[in-house]
Enzyme design. Sequence first.
Site, short mmCIF file in Angstrom:
data_model
loop_
_atom_site.label_atom_id
_atom_site.label_comp_id
_atom_site.label_asym_id
_atom_site.label_seq_id
_atom_site.Cartn_x
_atom_site.Cartn_y
_atom_site.Cartn_z
N ARG A 177 59.41 18.97 74.08
CA ARG A 177 60.41 18.64 75.13
C ARG A 177 61.57 17.91 74.50
O ARG A 177 62.72 18.19 74.78
CB ARG A 177 59.76 17.80 76.23
CG ARG A 177 59.08 18.58 77.33
CD ARG A 177 58.07 19.61 76.85
NE ARG A 177 57.37 20.24 77.94
CZ ARG A 177 56.24 19.79 78.48
NH1 ARG A 177 55.66 18.69 78.00
NH2 ARG A 177 55.68 20.42 79.50
N ASP A 206 56.05 24.61 73.64
CA ASP A 206 56.05 24.50 75.10
C ASP A 206 57.15 25.39 75.67
O ASP A 206 57.84 26.09 74.92
CB ASP A 206 56.21 23.03 75.54
CG ASP A 206 55.37 22.75 76.78
OD1 ASP A 206 55.61 23.43 77.80
OD2 ASP A 206 54.48 21.88 76.73
N HIS A 276 52.81 27.42 79.35
CA HIS A 276 53.74 26.64 78.52
C HIS A 276 54.27 27.51 77.38
O HIS A 276 54.40 27.06 76.23
CB HIS A 276 53.05 25.38 77.99
CG HIS A 276 52.73 24.39 79.08
ND1 HIS A 276 53.67 23.52 79.59
CD2 HIS A 276 51.60 24.17 79.78
CE1 HIS A 276 53.12 22.80 80.55
NE2 HIS A 276 51.86 23.17 80.69
N ASP A 338 46.35 24.34 79.51
CA ASP A 338 46.66 23.57 80.72
C ASP A 338 47.70 24.27 81.59
O ASP A 338 48.55 25.02 81.09
CB ASP A 338 47.19 22.18 80.33
CG ASP A 338 48.41 22.25 79.42
OD1 ASP A 338 48.43 23.12 78.52
OD2 ASP A 338 49.34 21.46 79.61
N GLU A 339 47.62 23.99 82.86
CA GLU A 339 48.66 24.30 83.85
C GLU A 339 49.14 25.76 83.78
O GLU A 339 50.32 26.03 83.99
CB GLU A 339 49.87 23.36 83.66
CG GLU A 339 49.50 21.91 83.88
CD GLU A 339 50.67 20.96 83.68
OE1 GLU A 339 50.81 20.05 84.50
OE2 GLU A 339 51.44 21.13 82.70
N TRP A 405 42.04 15.51 80.79
CA TRP A 405 43.31 14.85 81.17
C TRP A 405 43.46 14.69 82.67
O TRP A 405 44.11 13.77 83.14
CB TRP A 405 44.51 15.59 80.59
CG TRP A 405 44.89 16.89 81.25
CD1 TRP A 405 44.31 18.11 81.06
CD2 TRP A 405 45.93 17.10 82.21
NE1 TRP A 405 44.92 19.06 81.82
CE2 TRP A 405 45.93 18.47 82.54
CE3 TRP A 405 46.88 16.27 82.81
CZ2 TRP A 405 46.82 19.03 83.46
CZ3 TRP A 405 47.77 16.82 83.73
CH2 TRP A 405 47.74 18.19 84.04
N ASP A 432 53.80 8.31 78.93
CA ASP A 432 55.13 8.60 79.48
C ASP A 432 55.24 8.07 80.90
O ASP A 432 56.33 8.07 81.48
CB ASP A 432 55.43 10.10 79.44
CG ASP A 432 54.36 10.93 80.10
OD1 ASP A 432 53.16 10.63 79.89
OD2 ASP A 432 54.70 11.88 80.84
N TRP A 480 54.18 12.45 76.56
CA TRP A 480 55.00 13.61 76.90
C TRP A 480 56.45 13.15 76.91
O TRP A 480 56.75 12.06 77.40
CB TRP A 480 54.58 14.18 78.26
CG TRP A 480 53.13 14.58 78.27
CD1 TRP A 480 52.09 13.89 78.83
CD2 TRP A 480 52.55 15.75 77.68
NE1 TRP A 480 50.91 14.56 78.61
CE2 TRP A 480 51.16 15.70 77.91
CE3 TRP A 480 53.07 16.83 76.96
CZ2 TRP A 480 50.28 16.69 77.46
CZ3 TRP A 480 52.20 17.82 76.52
CH2 TRP A 480 50.83 17.74 76.77
N GLU A 482 59.45 14.62 78.16
CA GLU A 482 60.52 15.14 79.03
C GLU A 482 61.63 14.09 79.21
O GLU A 482 62.81 14.41 79.20
CB GLU A 482 59.98 15.48 80.42
CG GLU A 482 59.13 16.72 80.48
CD GLU A 482 57.64 16.43 80.35
OE1 GLU A 482 57.28 15.43 79.67
OE2 GLU A 482 56.84 17.19 80.91
C1 ACM Z 1 48.97 18.13 80.54
O1 ACM Z 1 49.36 17.00 80.88
N1 ACM Z 1 49.56 19.20 81.04
C2 ACM Z 1 47.86 18.30 79.62
#
Ligand code: ACM
Length: 770
Positions: A177, A206, A276, A338-339, A405, A432, A480, A482
Amino acid sequence: MTISDCLRRVALITLTVLAMASAGAMATTSAAPSDPMLIPAPVSMQRLPGSFLVDPATQIVVLDPQARAAAEQFAAFVARTHRLQLKLREAEGANKGAIHFRIDPKAIGTAPESYTLEIDPQRAIVSARDPRGLLYGAVTLWQLLPPGDARSLSLPALRIDDTPRFAWRGLMLDSARHFQTVDQIKQMLDAMALHKLNTFHWHLTDDQGWRIEIKQYPKLTEVGGCRIPAGDGGLDAAGKPKPYCGYYTQEQIRDVVRYAAALHITIVPEIDVPGHATAAITAYPQLGVLDTPLVVSNEWGVNTNLFNVEESTFVFLENVLGEVVALFPGAYVHVGGDEAVKDQWKASARVQERIRELGVKDEAGMQSYLIKRLEKYLVAKHRRLIGWDEILEGGLPEEATVMSWRGIEGGIEAANQGHDVVMSPSSELYFDYLQTDSANEPPGRPATIPLKQVYAFEPVPAALAADKRSHILGLQANVWTEHMRTFARVQHAVFPRIAALAETAWSPAQKKNWDGFVARLPAQLQRYQAMGIGYAQTPFEVRSTLVEDRKRNRAEVSLSNSLGYPDIRYTTDGSEPSAGSTAYKGPFSLALPAELRAAVFVDGKPLTQAATRKLDAASLLSRSDEELAMCTGALMLRLEDDGPADGERAIFNADIFNPCWEWKAADLDGIASIEVRAGRMPYYFQLAHDEPARKFKPAASANGELEIRAGCDGAALATVPLPAAPDADGFITLKAPLEATTGAQNLCIFFTGDTRPAMWVLDRVTLHPK
Ligand code: ACM
C-alpha cells in the site's frame, strides 16, 4: 435548575491538549541501579553486589569465532547509542576487565535462543549454546547500559538466565500500500532485533502494488509496481498524472535477507492469492476473471478482483513462488488467502466450468484447491505454507500453518485440527489501528488499540485443550500501510506498541506485569531516541477534559495521561512546566483566557515536550472534527486529505459509512450563527459486500446541502446549498443563521448527496454569538 440549565452550565467536552511531537524532547531518567529496566523482562534475574564499569578502554573478547557476530553487533549498538568505540579481540580465558562473548558447550540442553549473562565487578560474560542466544544476550547487555554518552558506564552486577516463551515473535509490514526503502526496512529489522523479535512477515503484493521483482514476469513490477493515487495526490504541478511507484529488485531482497539473517530474523514473504490481486492482473490481464482491463487500485478496502483458476494461472503462481523461495531461505512462505470475496468466481461461467472440471464443491472449495496445490509446490521445495485464517474455509492443506487475524477463533479451530497457528488478531495486534484518541494521532483505523490492550493479549487461548496448546507458535503484530504515506507514520504505529508485543512474545506469562512494564517504558523511550526511532508520543501526552462555563468564562479542567503516570505538572500562563510547577492533584477551575501547558514528569524530567492549549471565549465556541462524536460510528477512519501531492495534508475523522458529526450538548444561548469549514475527498474505498451499509441523505439541489439538525432525527436548524467544488485551498467555509434556537442541543452536522465519487468532510464548526 432545569435539566436544560444543567446541560447549558455543564457542557462536558473532551479535548486534547496539543502535544508538540518531538522525539528530541525526551529528557533523561535515571534507572535505579537495583531495578534494571529491561524490555522484554528476562526469565530470571539475580542482582549481585557491585557493578562493572565500561569505558573506552574496555575490550570485547570473543572466545570463539562463532561468537564474533554477536560481539560485533553489541559493539555496533554501543557505538551508535553511546558513542563508545569498544575494541574487539579474540583471546583465551575470561580476562579481567573485559566483556566476553562465548559459545558455551555446557549449555547444550538449552534452546538455541537462550543465553546467560553474568556480570561481576571484574567482567561481563554473555554465553549461549548458539549465536542466536548470544545476540539476545548482547541486546540485554546493551539495555543494561545507562543512557547517555558518559565516558564511563556502570553495569549492575547480576546473573540473567533467559529464554523466549514463543518461537514465532513476529511483525508484518505492508510494503504494497505504501512502499518503504531498503534502508527503512533495515531500520525496522534493527528495531525488531532490539525487541528480541525473530520473524519479519513482508507483505509484498496487493491490489495497490506488486513490490517484488520476478524475473519471468517483468510487468509485475513495471506495470503492477505503479498506481496513480486518488484525487489531487495523483497529479503533478502541471495537473498531469503522477504515479506512485516502488519495488524491490532481487538483488535488494538478497541484501535484506542477509541483513535480517545477521540479526537472526527470518523473513516470511507473502504473495497474496487469490484476492488482493489487482496489481498482478493489471500487469497480466490473462490472470484475471473479467475481460475488461483493470488499473492498479488506488482505493483501500476490499477489491473484488480475483485470479482466475486456469491451469496457466496456477503455473504462473508456481513460477512466482519458485523465484520467491530462491530468494528467501526461511521455512515459511505466506500465500495470503484473505478477503477473497467470490463474486467474480460465482458470476463467471468459465470458473464454474473449472469448479466442475476439478471436482470441487464450490468457490470455497476452489480456493482450497488452489491453496492445496500451492502447498504441494512449496513442500516439494522444502517449504511450509502459511496463510490467513480464511484458508480454513473449504479445507486446510495437510501441513498448513494458520495466521489467525479475524480474532482468535480461526487459530483455535486450526489448532484443534492439529495445525500450527500464529495469533495475530486484528482486535489486539493491528498496529495500523490508532493507539489513542488524541488529535495528534496520524491517520489510521479505529478501533483504538492502546498499548495496554496490546500488552494484555494472551496468545494461548484458555479455551484450547492442553494437548493442542503447543500448536500456538507465537504471535505477530501487523502494520497495514494504507494510511502510512511516510516511514515516520510506520514508526509511530509500531513504537512503543512493539515493546508490549515483545514482552508477551518473550517473557514467561507469569512474569508479565503491566505496572512494571509502564515503569520500564521511559528507559525504552530513551533507547528509541538514541537509536533515532520516531516513536509515538501520543500515549505519553497529558490530556485535558473541560467542564466549560461559558457564562462565567471559566472552565473546570481535569488532566490525565492514558498510561496513568502519576506526576503531571502544569502551568496556566503559557510558561514551560518544570519539576517545580504545580502538581496536578485533581480538577481545578480556570479563569479564561489562559494558556495551559502540561507534561508527565518521571524522575523530575518531562516525558514528552509539554502539551499546550489556548483556552478563551472563542475556543469554547469552536470544535474540530476530532472533538466531535460520529453520529453512528459505523466505520470511523482517521483519513488524510488527498492533496497536495507532497507535503502536509489535513486529517479528518470521518465515518465512511455515514459521514455525519455530532456536537453533543452545544450551548446555543446567545448564538446568532454557525460556521462550518469542510474539505472534500475522493471516496476511495472498495466496500465489496458492505456497500449497502454506505448511507447518505439524498440531495435536494444540484450539489447537495450542508444540513445542521437538533439531534440527527430532529428539526433542521440550518440548510445551506453546497458549491460544485471546494475553493482553491481544497476547503469551503459555509455560514448560516441560528436565530431561533436556545439551550443545549445535540448538533448533528452532515452533507446531503451521494458520497461517491467524492464526499465532504467536516474540519471545524464554530458558533458565533449575537
Ligand atoms: C487482513 O487483514 N486482510 C489479513
